[in-house]
Design a protein around this motif. Structure first.
Motif, mmCIF file in Angstrom:
data_model
loop_
_atom_site.group_PDB
_atom_site.id
_atom_site.type_symbol
_atom_site.label_atom_id
_atom_site.label_comp_id
_atom_site.label_asym_id
_atom_site.label_seq_id
_atom_site.Cartn_x
_atom_site.Cartn_y
_atom_site.Cartn_z
ATOM 1 N N HIS A 30 74.500 84.273 72.684
ATOM 2 C CA HIS A 30 74.682 84.050 71.169
ATOM 3 C C HIS A 30 75.867 85.260 70.732
ATOM 4 C CE1 HIS A 30 71.183 81.571 70.603
ATOM 5 N NE2 HIS A 30 70.512 82.504 71.190
ATOM 6 N N THR A 61 64.692 79.580 72.340
ATOM 7 C CA THR A 61 66.286 79.172 72.765
ATOM 8 C C THR A 61 66.183 78.212 73.737
ATOM 9 O OG1 THR A 61 66.991 81.296 72.176
ATOM 10 C CG2 THR A 61 68.284 79.910 73.635
ATOM 11 N N ASP A 70 70.420 72.722 70.492
ATOM 12 C CA ASP A 70 71.444 73.593 70.820
ATOM 13 C C ASP A 70 72.073 73.183 72.325
ATOM 14 O OD1 ASP A 70 73.108 75.937 70.700
ATOM 15 O OD2 ASP A 70 71.388 77.201 70.357
#
Length: 276
Positions: A30, A61, A70
């Motif tokens: 990130h 995540t 993602d």
């Protein structure tokens, strides 16, 4: 997606020709912060796979990447698609994810309705899972009329009714009291025994992990890496209260907590103001 042709042991013994979920050197950043570092992992088909780790280790995540919400910064995620025409995954979240303007029935039927499944089939499937979760009698109510535990029952019914290839669950019971947690553990286990979906379940609770899982992955303090993967060799089907009174259960909880405690202490030592 393609899947490597490796072999993987099934929860109850035997071999699968390839894993259901395969991660190879999966890394996530990130901005400049490294969240996950080189995760390589195979999850066999029909496995109830549980992930535990300290806060900030990248558990959610990882789940978001499995859901396709993602993408890895590096590495590869492969999920074998065994049900063409069905959704690849359904998610059950920690918070309330029901549509407030829909009834219990319409919330549970949402995925099937969006896929334009025939009404007779929707009635059959949704009725089945609302019965399984004890919510059929509340089918005409709206989310604001339900307790937190009842809303999570509807979320579970909706996820299974949608018949996904894999089920992703992000701390779905963390906000509930112990009584409701125990009841929902029992209901989830009953439905899972019937469907044998591949599940990836995130939790902070070692008790919950051992109660539900076939395998438990302990992650390191951030950046998240695999510290160990522990097989849960406890017989199924499981009765939650009886299981928790067995010596084998207690030993597993102790061993996993010892592994996790090291990482929790490491994470806390990095917090601002720590004297470590």
């Amino acid at each position: 997606m393609t899947v490597p042709t490796t072999t993987a042991e099934l929860p109850g013994g035997g071999q699968a020709s390839a894993p259901k979920i395969s991660l190879r050197d999966v890394t996530k950043r990130h901005d400049t912060q490294l969240a996950l570092d080189r995760i390589t992992l195979d999850i066999p088909v029909s496995t109830f796979f549980v992930v535990v780790g300290p806060s900030g280790c990248g558990k959610t995540t990882l789940l978001r990447m499995l859901a396709g919400l993602d993408a890895p910064s590096e590495g590869r995620i492969d999920i074998a698609n065994s049900q063409p025409g069905h959704p690849q995954n359904s998610m059950v979240f920690q918070g309330d994810s029901l549509f407030p303007w829909m009834t219990v029935w319409d919330n549970a039927a949402y995925g099937l309705t969006m896929r334009k499944v025939p009404k007779a089939r929707i009635d059959e499937v949704v009725g089945h899972y609302l019965n399984k979760t004890g919510m059929y009698g509340a089918r005409t109510l709206y989310p604001h009329q339900l307790s937190g535990g009842m809303r999570q029952r509807v979320s579970i019914a909706r996820a299974f009714a949608n018949d996904p290839d894999i089920l992703l669950m992000d701390e779905p019971f963390s906000a509930l009291d112990e009584q409701n947690k125990t009841l929902l553990h029992e209901e989830l286990l009953r439905i899972w025994e019937e469907t044998r979906k591949t599940v990836v379940f995130i939790t902070h609770s070692v008790d919950e992990a051992v109660t539900l899982g076939d395998r438990i992955m302990v992650m390191t303090a951030g950046p998240g890496r695999i510290k160990t993967i522990v097989p849960v060799n406890l017989p199924r089907p499981r009765k939650v209260v009886e299981l928790r009174h067995t010596p084998a259960y207690g030993e597993l909880v102790y061993d996993i907590w010892a592994q996790l405690r090291e990482e929790v202490d490491r994470a806390r030592s990095r917090e601002p103001g720590s004297k470590a």
